[in-house]
Motif scaffolding. Structure first.
Motif, PDB file in Angstrom:
ATOM      1  N   GLU A  33      62.283  25.695  74.224  1.00 36.43           N
ATOM      2  CA  GLU A  33      62.079  26.882  75.058  1.00 36.43           C
ATOM      3  C   GLU A  33      62.858  26.813  76.367  1.00 36.43           C
ATOM      4  OE1 GLU A  33      57.897  27.002  75.707  1.00 36.43           O
ATOM      5  OE2 GLU A  33      57.425  27.394  73.601  1.00 36.43           O
ATOM      6  N   TYR A  34      63.380  25.657  76.711  1.00 35.29           N
ATOM      7  CA  TYR A  34      64.060  25.468  77.994  1.00 35.29           C
ATOM      8  C   TYR A  34      65.412  26.176  78.016  1.00 35.29           C
ATOM      9  CZ  TYR A  34      60.844  21.793  79.577  1.00 35.29           C
ATOM     10  OH  TYR A  34      59.747  21.089  79.999  1.00 35.29           O
ATOM     11  N   THR A  35      65.805  26.586  79.210  1.00 33.65           N
ATOM     12  CA  THR A  35      67.138  27.153  79.405  1.00 33.65           C
ATOM     13  C   THR A  35      68.127  26.005  79.623  1.00 33.65           C
ATOM     14  OG1 THR A  35      66.860  27.277  81.796  1.00 33.65           O
ATOM     15  CG2 THR A  35      66.142  29.199  80.503  1.00 33.65           C
ATOM     16  N   ILE A  36      69.403  26.329  79.655  1.00 34.07           N
ATOM     17  CA  ILE A  36      70.438  25.319  79.866  1.00 34.07           C
ATOM     18  C   ILE A  36      70.255  24.619  81.215  1.00 34.07           C
ATOM     19  CG2 ILE A  36      72.915  24.963  80.202  1.00 34.07           C
ATOM     20  CD1 ILE A  36      72.157  25.375  77.320  1.00 34.07           C
ATOM     21  N   GLU A  37      69.901  25.377  82.237  1.00 34.76           N
ATOM     22  CA  GLU A  37      69.695  24.778  83.560  1.00 34.76           C
ATOM     23  C   GLU A  37      68.575  23.754  83.537  1.00 34.76           C
ATOM     24  OE1 GLU A  37      69.736  28.196  83.158  1.00 34.76           O
ATOM     25  OE2 GLU A  37      71.818  28.420  83.794  1.00 34.76           O
ATOM     26  N   GLN A  38      67.521  24.036  82.794  1.00 37.28           N
ATOM     27  CA  GLN A  38      66.409  23.097  82.688  1.00 37.28           C
ATOM     28  C   GLN A  38      66.786  21.889  81.828  1.00 37.28           C
ATOM     29  OE1 GLN A  38      63.644  26.034  81.184  1.00 37.28           O
ATOM     30  NE2 GLN A  38      62.355  25.783  83.013  1.00 37.28           N
ATOM     31  N   LEU A  39      67.585  22.114  80.804  1.00 39.58           N
ATOM     32  CA  LEU A  39      67.942  21.026  79.884  1.00 39.58           C
ATOM     33  C   LEU A  39      68.808  19.958  80.532  1.00 39.58           C
ATOM     34  CD1 LEU A  39      68.638  22.972  76.577  1.00 39.58           C
ATOM     35  CD2 LEU A  39      66.743  21.420  77.046  1.00 39.58           C
ATOM     36  N   VAL A  40      69.625  20.333  81.501  1.00 38.60           N
ATOM     37  CA  VAL A  40      70.524  19.354  82.100  1.00 38.60           C
ATOM     38  C   VAL A  40      69.866  18.571  83.240  1.00 38.60           C
ATOM     39  CG1 VAL A  40      72.615  20.555  81.422  1.00 38.60           C
ATOM     40  CG2 VAL A  40      71.560  21.072  83.628  1.00 38.60           C
ATOM     41  N   LYS A  41      68.644  18.917  83.606  1.00 46.01           N
ATOM     42  CA  LYS A  41      67.941  18.179  84.656  1.00 46.01           C
ATOM     43  C   LYS A  41      67.523  16.804  84.138  1.00 46.01           C
ATOM     44  CE  LYS A  41      66.104  22.073  87.201  1.00 46.01           C
ATOM     45  NZ  LYS A  41      64.908  22.809  87.597  1.00 46.01           N
ATOM     46  N   GLU A  42      67.469  15.863  85.077  1.00 47.07           N
ATOM     47  CA  GLU A  42      67.079  14.500  84.721  1.00 47.07           C
ATOM     48  C   GLU A  42      65.587  14.424  84.408  1.00 47.07           C
ATOM     49  OE1 GLU A  42      68.850  11.537  84.328  1.00 47.07           O
ATOM     50  OE2 GLU A  42      70.493  12.978  84.297  1.00 47.07           O
ATOM     51  N   VAL A  43      65.268  13.537  83.485  1.00 45.71           N
ATOM     52  CA  VAL A  43      63.900  13.301  83.073  1.00 45.71           C
ATOM     53  C   VAL A  43      63.575  11.837  83.329  1.00 45.71           C
ATOM     54  CG1 VAL A  43      62.620  12.855  80.931  1.00 45.71           C
ATOM     55  CG2 VAL A  43      63.560  15.079  81.354  1.00 45.71           C
ATOM     56  N   HIS A  44      62.412  11.578  83.915  1.00 44.13           N
ATOM     57  CA  HIS A  44      61.979  10.193  84.087  1.00 44.13           C
ATOM     58  C   HIS A  44      61.431   9.722  82.752  1.00 44.13           C
ATOM     59  CE1 HIS A  44      60.460   6.571  85.831  1.00 44.13           C
ATOM     60  NE2 HIS A  44      59.260   6.841  85.355  1.00 44.13           N
ATOM     61  N   PHE A  45      62.015   8.680  82.210  1.00 46.31           N
ATOM     62  CA  PHE A  45      61.646   8.194  80.886  1.00 46.31           C
ATOM     63  C   PHE A  45      61.692   6.679  80.908  1.00 46.31           C
ATOM     64  CE2 PHE A  45      62.588   7.101  76.458  1.00 46.31           C
ATOM     65  CZ  PHE A  45      61.604   7.822  75.809  1.00 46.31           C
ATOM     66  N   HIS A  46      60.675   6.043  80.359  1.00 42.98           N
ATOM     67  CA  HIS A  46      60.673   4.583  80.288  1.00 42.98           C
ATOM     68  C   HIS A  46      60.158   4.135  78.938  1.00 42.98           C
ATOM     69  CE1 HIS A  46      56.461   5.252  81.329  1.00 42.98           C
ATOM     70  NE2 HIS A  46      56.224   4.061  80.853  1.00 42.98           N
ATOM     71  N   TYR A  47      60.613   2.969  78.525  1.00 42.24           N
ATOM     72  CA  TYR A  47      60.173   2.372  77.275  1.00 42.24           C
ATOM     73  C   TYR A  47      59.054   1.392  77.572  1.00 42.24           C
ATOM     74  CZ  TYR A  47      64.469   4.156  75.243  1.00 42.24           C
ATOM     75  OH  TYR A  47      65.475   4.967  74.825  1.00 42.24           O
ATOM     76  N   GLU A  48      58.070   1.367  76.708  1.00 43.06           N
ATOM     77  CA  GLU A  48      56.976   0.415  76.865  1.00 43.06           C
ATOM     78  C   GLU A  48      57.096  -0.615  75.753  1.00 43.06           C
ATOM     79  OE1 GLU A  48      52.128   0.350  76.819  1.00 43.06           O
ATOM     80  OE2 GLU A  48      53.179   2.223  77.209  1.00 43.06           O
ATOM     81  N   THR A  49      57.138  -1.872  76.149  1.00 42.23           N
ATOM     82  CA  THR A  49      57.259  -2.954  75.186  1.00 42.23           C
ATOM     83  C   THR A  49      55.929  -3.688  75.118  1.00 42.23           C
ATOM     84  OG1 THR A  49      59.576  -3.199  75.790  1.00 42.23           O
ATOM     85  CG2 THR A  49      58.575  -4.995  74.556  1.00 42.23           C
ATOM     86  N   ARG A  50      55.415  -3.851  73.915  1.00 38.64           N
ATOM     87  CA  ARG A  50      54.140  -4.540  73.725  1.00 38.64           C
ATOM     88  C   ARG A  50      54.339  -5.720  72.790  1.00 38.64           C
ATOM     89  NH1 ARG A  50      49.826   0.323  72.649  1.00 38.64           N
ATOM     90  NH2 ARG A  50      50.202   1.452  74.583  1.00 38.64           N
ATOM     91  N   GLN A  51      53.507  -6.700  72.964  1.00 38.44           N
ATOM     92  CA  GLN A  51      53.524  -7.845  72.065  1.00 38.44           C
ATOM     93  C   GLN A  51      52.956  -7.427  70.714  1.00 38.44           C
ATOM     94  OE1 GLN A  51      54.442 -11.045  72.062  1.00 38.44           O
ATOM     95  NE2 GLN A  51      55.406 -10.906  74.063  1.00 38.44           N
ATOM     96  N   SER A  52      53.511  -7.996  69.673  1.00 44.32           N
ATOM     97  CA  SER A  52      53.009  -7.737  68.340  1.00 44.32           C
ATOM     98  C   SER A  52      51.664  -8.455  68.164  1.00 44.32           C
ATOM     99  CB  SER A  52      54.000  -8.249  67.304  1.00 44.32           C
ATOM    100  OG  SER A  52      53.423  -8.205  66.027  1.00 44.32           O
ATOM    101  N   LYS A  53      50.743  -7.837  67.443  1.00 46.75           N
ATOM    102  CA  LYS A  53      49.441  -8.464  67.191  1.00 46.75           C
ATOM    103  C   LYS A  53      49.598  -9.718  66.340  1.00 46.75           C
ATOM    104  CE  LYS A  53      46.717  -4.296  67.621  1.00 46.75           C
ATOM    105  NZ  LYS A  53      45.841  -3.336  66.959  1.00 46.75           N
ATOM    106  N   SER A  54      50.657  -9.792  65.546  1.00 43.96           N
ATOM    107  CA  SER A  54      50.864 -10.957  64.695  1.00 43.96           C
ATOM    108  C   SER A  54      51.228 -12.201  65.507  1.00 43.96           C
ATOM    109  CB  SER A  54      51.937 -10.693  63.645  1.00 43.96           C
ATOM    110  OG  SER A  54      53.178 -10.456  64.269  1.00 43.96           O
ATOM    111  N   ASN A  55      51.602 -12.030  66.786  1.00 48.08           N
ATOM    112  CA  ASN A  55      51.910 -13.175  67.632  1.00 48.08           C
ATOM    113  C   ASN A  55      50.657 -13.877  68.141  1.00 48.08           C
ATOM    114  OD1 ASN A  55      54.611 -12.705  67.338  1.00 48.08           O
ATOM    115  ND2 ASN A  55      54.794 -11.531  69.228  1.00 48.08           N
ATOM    116  N   PHE A  56      49.513 -13.269  67.970  1.00 48.73           N
ATOM    117  CA  PHE A  56      48.274 -13.833  68.494  1.00 48.73           C
ATOM    118  C   PHE A  56      47.388 -14.301  67.344  1.00 48.73           C
ATOM    119  CE2 PHE A  56      49.668 -10.699  71.637  1.00 48.73           C
ATOM    120  CZ  PHE A  56      49.782 -11.524  72.738  1.00 48.73           C
TER     121      PHE A  56
END
Length: 74
Positions: free
Chosen positions: A48-71
């Protein structure tokens, strides 16, 4: 990352989830479908976004979790 790049990333992730459905255990399927639904809703919002909205920066981060098999308990 801008909204265009986020949209492309989410489309790839949604495709990967769809490809994984035949291999997903039955007890994990509801959680997978819930995640797919959240991604689909975000993609619909991005469409639904316009081109002006699409080119704006987005704060995005990856979350890394330990696998349950490691415990392992001995």
């Amino acid at each position: 990352m801008n909204h265009i790049r986020q949209r492309n990333y989410l489309e790839v992730q949604l495709k990967n989830f769809k490809d994984f459905i035949p291999f997903c255990p039955n007890d994990s399927l509801p959680a997978l479908l819930h995640e797919m639904s959240k991604i689909h809703d975000r993609l619909e919002k991005l469409r639904e976004y316009t081109i002006e909205q699409l080119v704006k920066e987005v704060h995005f981060h990856y979350e890394t979790r330990q696998s349950k098999s490691n415990f392992r308990t001995i």
